[in-house]
Design a protein around this motif. Structure first.
Motif, PDB file in Angstrom:
ATOM      1  N   LYS A  13      -2.040  -2.425  10.651  1.00 26.98           N
ATOM      2  CA  LYS A  13      -2.391  -1.824   9.979  1.00 26.98           C
ATOM      3  C   LYS A  13      -3.065  -1.892   9.038  1.00 26.98           C
ATOM      4  N   ILE A  14      -1.830  -0.500   8.356  1.00 30.09           N
ATOM      5  CA  ILE A  14      -1.810   0.116   6.919  1.00 30.09           C
ATOM      6  C   ILE A  14      -1.279  -1.258   6.165  1.00 30.09           C
ATOM      7  N   ALA A  15      -0.112  -2.008   6.867  1.00 28.16           N
ATOM      8  CA  ALA A  15       0.262  -3.345   5.796  1.00 28.16           C
ATOM      9  C   ALA A  15      -1.297  -4.259   5.521  1.00 28.16           C
ATOM     10  N   GLY A  16      -1.688  -4.642   7.207  1.00 27.96           N
ATOM     11  CA  GLY A  16      -3.236  -5.524   7.111  1.00 27.96           C
ATOM     12  C   GLY A  16      -3.874  -4.910   5.478  1.00 27.96           C
ATOM     13  N   GLY A  17      -4.566  -4.061   5.558  1.00 31.56           N
ATOM     14  CA  GLY A  17      -5.132  -3.265   4.086  1.00 31.56           C
ATOM     15  C   GLY A  17      -4.186  -3.280   2.795  1.00 31.56           C
ATOM     16  N   LEU A  18      -3.114  -3.070   2.946  1.00 27.29           N
ATOM     17  CA  LEU A  18      -2.269  -3.325   1.640  1.00 27.29           C
ATOM     18  C   LEU A  18      -2.291  -5.532   0.956  1.00 27.29           C
ATOM     19  N   LYS A  19      -2.292  -5.829   2.385  1.00 26.53           N
ATOM     20  CA  LYS A  19      -2.154  -7.442   2.115  1.00 26.53           C
ATOM     21  C   LYS A  19      -3.835  -7.496   0.919  1.00 26.53           C
ATOM     22  N   HIS A  20      -4.767  -6.949   1.518  1.00 26.56           N
ATOM     23  CA  HIS A  20      -5.923  -6.650   1.067  1.00 26.56           C
ATOM     24  C   HIS A  20      -5.953  -6.473  -0.804  1.00 26.56           C
ATOM     25  N   LEU A  21      -4.920  -5.359  -0.770  1.00 27.08           N
ATOM     26  CA  LEU A  21      -5.221  -4.544  -1.826  1.00 27.08           C
ATOM     27  C   LEU A  21      -3.754  -5.664  -3.332  1.00 27.08           C
ATOM     28  N   LEU A  22      -3.496  -6.841  -2.417  1.00 26.22           N
ATOM     29  CA  LEU A  22      -2.475  -7.254  -3.022  1.00 26.22           C
ATOM     30  C   LEU A  22      -3.176  -8.389  -3.206  1.00 26.22           C
ATOM     31  N   ALA A  23      -3.795  -8.635  -2.570  1.00 32.50           N
ATOM     32  CA  ALA A  23      -4.896  -9.936  -2.951  1.00 32.50           C
ATOM     33  C   ALA A  23      -5.546  -9.466  -3.864  1.00 32.50           C
ATOM     34  N   THR A  41      -0.552  -6.337 -17.777  1.00 31.65           N
ATOM     35  CA  THR A  41       1.727  -5.654 -17.447  1.00 31.65           C
ATOM     36  C   THR A  41       1.471  -5.165 -16.389  1.00 31.65           C
ATOM     37  N   GLU A  42       0.545  -4.280 -16.351  1.00 31.60           N
ATOM     38  CA  GLU A  42       0.281  -2.957 -15.720  1.00 31.60           C
ATOM     39  C   GLU A  42       0.244  -3.867 -14.068  1.00 31.60           C
ATOM     40  N   LEU A  43      -0.733  -4.754 -13.848  1.00 32.13           N
ATOM     41  CA  LEU A  43      -1.070  -5.346 -12.481  1.00 32.13           C
ATOM     42  C   LEU A  43      -0.180  -6.101 -11.835  1.00 32.13           C
ATOM     43  N   ALA A  44       0.878  -6.339 -12.715  1.00 32.99           N
ATOM     44  CA  ALA A  44       2.066  -7.245 -12.636  1.00 32.99           C
ATOM     45  C   ALA A  44       3.112  -6.019 -12.086  1.00 32.99           C
ATOM     46  N   GLU A  45       3.158  -5.052 -12.045  1.00 35.78           N
ATOM     47  CA  GLU A  45       3.909  -4.452 -12.181  1.00 35.78           C
ATOM     48  C   GLU A  45       3.715  -3.786 -10.934  1.00 35.78           C
ATOM     49  N   ALA A  46       2.380  -3.330 -10.074  1.00 38.58           N
ATOM     50  CA  ALA A  46       1.496  -2.840  -9.505  1.00 38.58           C
ATOM     51  C   ALA A  46       1.738  -4.144  -8.347  1.00 38.58           C
ATOM     52  N   VAL A  47       2.048  -5.423  -8.404  1.00 36.40           N
ATOM     53  CA  VAL A  47       1.473  -6.170  -7.147  1.00 36.40           C
ATOM     54  C   VAL A  47       3.234  -5.796  -6.712  1.00 36.40           C
ATOM     55  N   ASP A  48       3.931  -6.274  -7.475  1.00 39.87           N
ATOM     56  CA  ASP A  48       5.417  -5.757  -6.844  1.00 39.87           C
ATOM     57  C   ASP A  48       6.166  -4.741  -6.182  1.00 39.87           C
ATOM     58  N   GLU A  49       5.093  -3.265  -6.312  1.00 39.65           N
ATOM     59  CA  GLU A  49       4.879  -2.377  -5.935  1.00 39.65           C
ATOM     60  C   GLU A  49       4.310  -2.149  -4.444  1.00 39.65           C
ATOM     61  N   ILE A  50       2.688  -2.927  -4.208  1.00 48.21           N
ATOM     62  CA  ILE A  50       2.320  -3.597  -3.148  1.00 48.21           C
ATOM     63  C   ILE A  50       3.298  -4.212  -2.377  1.00 48.21           C
ATOM     64  N   ALA A  51       3.367  -5.373  -2.578  1.00 46.95           N
ATOM     65  CA  ALA A  51       4.311  -5.938  -1.375  1.00 46.95           C
ATOM     66  C   ALA A  51       5.478  -5.384  -0.868  1.00 46.95           C
ATOM     67  N   GLU A  52       6.289  -4.233  -2.307  1.00 50.37           N
ATOM     68  CA  GLU A  52       7.484  -3.607  -1.315  1.00 50.37           C
ATOM     69  C   GLU A  52       7.063  -3.215   0.105  1.00 50.37           C
ATOM     70  N   ARG A  53       6.001  -2.390  -0.752  1.00 49.74           N
ATOM     71  CA  ARG A  53       5.372  -1.467   0.112  1.00 49.74           C
ATOM     72  C   ARG A  53       5.312  -2.303   1.096  1.00 49.74           C
ATOM     73  N   ILE A  54       4.272  -3.066   1.569  1.00 53.11           N
ATOM     74  CA  ILE A  54       4.204  -4.242   2.848  1.00 53.11           C
ATOM     75  C   ILE A  54       5.369  -4.498   3.473  1.00 53.11           C
ATOM     76  N   ARG A  55       6.627  -4.875   2.257  1.00 55.21           N
ATOM     77  CA  ARG A  55       8.250  -5.516   3.448  1.00 55.21           C
ATOM     78  C   ARG A  55       8.051  -4.550   3.835  1.00 55.21           C
ATOM     79  N   THR A  56       8.207  -2.124   3.825  1.00 55.24           N
ATOM     80  CA  THR A  56       8.824  -1.573   3.707  1.00 55.24           C
ATOM     81  C   THR A  56       8.314  -1.048   5.547  1.00 55.24           C
ATOM     82  N   LEU A  57       6.885  -2.097   6.015  1.00 55.13           N
ATOM     83  CA  LEU A  57       6.144  -1.639   6.958  1.00 55.13           C
ATOM     84  C   LEU A  57       6.696  -2.123   7.914  1.00 55.13           C
TER      85      LEU A  57
END
Length: 157
Positions: A15-25, A58-74
């Motif tokens: 469920k958390i990863a699903g929300g993070l997918k929306h945040l990533l998109a 530039t800030e957003l480029a770093e953010a998408v990587d962090e969000i995607a990695e959190r999804i993978r961590t889950l």
């Protein structure tokens, strides 16, 4: 993949990863929009907006990587295609090249949408007692709130 045992149930992780997918998109769509506006801004505020948009993408480029990695961590696959992002994103895509003042308004609206998405993810992260996602999303929300404020100040609103 091996079983994940990090103290968060599988259903909560999904469920958390699903929300993070929306945040990533949302974040990736906003990244592309900001980068596009950086390339195409014109007018008397060109230099100021060109540089500000560069800082933001530039800030957003770093953010998408962090969000995607959190999804993978889950333990969930992160979306990574334009098609997936288009289906998941709540940030409205802009096809034309708007005037500089409109770019600022569009980006403000985009950041405000990401803030709303963050608030939704926070609910599921709180429910699942996922402090790592809470910290990540809370930090992201703070960045987007400040950026939206700066954009509103730039446009005089």
């Amino acid at each position: 993949m091996k079983k994940i045992d990090i103290g968060i149930s599988e259903s909560d992780r999904e469920k958390i990863a699903g929300g993070l997918k929306h945040l990533l998109a949302d974040s990736y769509t906003l990244y592309l929009q900001t980068h596009n506006f950086h390339w195409n801004v014109t007018g008397p505020l060109f230099r100021e907006l060109h540089l500000m948009f560069e800082e933001q993408y530039t800030e957003l480029a770093e953010a998408v990587d962090e969000i995607a990695e959190r999804i993978r961590t889950l333990g969930v696959a992160a979306p990574g295609t334009y098609q997936a992002f288009a289906q998941l994103s709540s940030v409205e895509e802009v096809v034309e090249i708007p005037a500089a003042e409109d770019m600022v308004k569009i980006l403000t609206k985009g950041h405000e949408q990401v803030i709303k998405t963050c608030r939704e993810v926070l609910k599921s992260a709180q429910s699942g007692e996922d402090e790592s996602t809470l910290a990540l999303v809370s930090d992201r929300m703070q960045v987007h709130e400040k950026t939206a404020w700066m954009l509103r100040a730039t446009s005089g609103n």
